[in-house]
Design an enzyme around this catalytic site. Structure first.
Site, PDB file in Angstrom:
ATOM      1  N   ARG A 159      98.050 -47.684 -49.402  1.00 40.20           N
ATOM      2  CA  ARG A 159      99.250 -48.319 -48.830  1.00 40.20           C
ATOM      3  C   ARG A 159      99.346 -49.784 -49.264  1.00 40.20           C
ATOM      4  NH1 ARG A 159      99.134 -43.659 -48.091  1.00 40.20           N
ATOM      5  NH2 ARG A 159      99.398 -42.545 -46.109  1.00 40.20           N
ATOM      6  N   SER A 228     104.333 -45.124 -39.375  1.00 43.93           N
ATOM      7  CA  SER A 228     102.959 -45.497 -39.012  1.00 43.93           C
ATOM      8  C   SER A 228     102.879 -47.003 -38.910  1.00 43.93           C
ATOM      9  CB  SER A 228     101.973 -45.059 -40.089  1.00 43.93           C
ATOM     10  OG  SER A 228     102.045 -43.685 -40.262  1.00 43.93           O
ATOM     11  N   GLU A 324     100.350 -51.709 -41.046  1.00 41.55           N
ATOM     12  CA  GLU A 324     100.904 -51.242 -42.327  1.00 41.55           C
ATOM     13  C   GLU A 324     102.325 -51.787 -42.467  1.00 41.55           C
ATOM     14  OE1 GLU A 324     100.433 -46.964 -43.112  1.00 41.55           O
ATOM     15  OE2 GLU A 324     102.523 -46.944 -43.735  1.00 41.55           O
TER      16      GLU A 324
END
Ligand code: NAP
Length: 336
Positions: A159, A228, A324
């Protein structure tokens, strides 16, 4: 001031000093000269706002990417797809699956634009976009020049990519060139896809991923969220073994770098944090990795909940959770 509330899927009330919708590459120099060249204030480049949260009013310019266009070329061994960064990610995946071009089906229904895909190195169900990116077309807003960056130079990680580094915040992704090999194999190792037979087609996987995501994840149009919220943390094997002794059900996945990836959603849920709410901001009941805004949430409430979760996870498991999602303050990214 221009409202940003409907421009980011977390839906907090916030405004930007200025906003520019970029629809054509021919506008780049004009954008650079009119705004960036003289801008003392900060600027932020964004697509559909599904991974960016404005926690308060933003004191600079927000550039919203609306560049469009998809070009598909076929070679003997692969399809090469050049996609403008303002295209919607899921529409691209759907188009390719419909055309019989497999590879991206595990990444169906990920919210956001194509330009956000390399920034975040989006991933789901055992597939990351990095493995299909050939190169990325970039406009350098400081130098008013366009160049291609090869995948090997994009510093892709979990990510993560070079496009997240603050020193390259003036790079605007114009398009992404993907290479999807004709030799294809179904990726079915994630628990939610294990019910599918080994003979499952890309279309079968695409429909399963959509069904699972629709079932587990809140739709931002009905319950504001940014997917998320935290990355899955990585810990050394020794720490994982110790954690297993204390928490026998803890979920961990060994990585090729010798570390073990923990499921952040499991950590949050088993710390009892699903019940915690700060004002109108809470933890999603079906998927604890997702934070939600029940309607009238505020930036301070979000920050307070994020800090509470991080502190609890650190105290309980000795693990640091990194967001994130990119959360913006008045002049730029918040660091945690
Ligand atoms: P899940 O199946 O409940 O698993 C929880 C976590 O364990 C996942 O985050 C996943 O890590 C990891 N995991 C599960 N099976 C694994 C395997 N066979 N090998 C390695 N790691 C494994 O996950 P979920 O929360 O429902 O999400 C399913 C997938 O969708 C995940 O890949 C997740 O990343 C993705 N997703 C992404 C977003 C987003 O906003 N970026 C939102 C929702 C879901 P990874 O996350 O590293 O895959």
């Amino acid at each position: 001031m221009v409202t940003l509330q409907h421009r980011h899927t977390f839906g907090l009330s916030a405004s930007a000093a200025e906003l520019y919708e970029l629809r054509d590459k021919a506008e780049l120099t004009q954008l650079q000269q009119r705004y960036i060249g003289h801008l003392p204030a900060p600027f932020w480049l964004m697509g559909e706002g599904s991974n960016t949260v404005f926690s308060c009013d933003y004191a600079g310019l927000v550039v919203v990417n609306k560049l469009k266009g998809i070009d598909i070329e076929e070679t003997d061994i692969a399809w090469r797809i050049k996609v403008a960064s303002g295209e919607n990610w899921h529409c691209l995946v759907s188009l390719l699956v419909q055309k019989g071009i497999p590879g991206l089906e595990n990444l169906a229904l990920i919210p956001g634009s194509v330009g956000a895909a390399p920034v975040q190195n989006i991933g789901a169900y055992g597939v990351e976009i990095a493995e299909f990116i050939r190169q990325v077309e970039v406009y350098d807003l400081q130098q008013d020049r366009v160049f291609w960056l090869a995948a090997a130079d994009c510093q892709f990680g979990y990510r993560d990519s070079i496009f997240k580094r603050p020193e390259y915040a003036h790079w605007l992704i114009l398009s992404v060139e993907l290479q999807l090999p004709k030799q294809w194999q179904a990726r079915l190792n994630y628990p939610d896809l294990q019910h599918l037979p080994a003979s499952a087609s890309a279309t079968d996987i695409y429909h399963s991923v959509i069904a699972v995501r629709n079932n587990k994840l809140p739709n931002p149009t009905t319950l504001a969220n940014a997917g998320s919220f935290f990355k899955n943390p990585e810990v050394p094997v020794t720490q994982f073994t110790e954690l297993q002794q204390q928490f026998p059900d803890i979920r961990g996945y060994p990585l090729s770098n010798g570390m073990v990836k923990l499921a952040a959603g499991w950590l949050i849920e088993h710390a009892g944090l699903k019940q915690v709410q700060e004002g109108d901001i809470g933890v999603h009941q079906q998927q604890a990795l997702v934070l939600v805004n029940y309607g009238n949430g505020t930036g301070p409430q979000l920050i307070s909940l994020v800090e509470k979760i991080r502190l609890t996870i650190k105290q309980m498991y000795g693990v640091v959770l990194e967001p994130e999602v990119r959360v913006l303050g008045a002049t730029g990214l918040l660091t945690w």
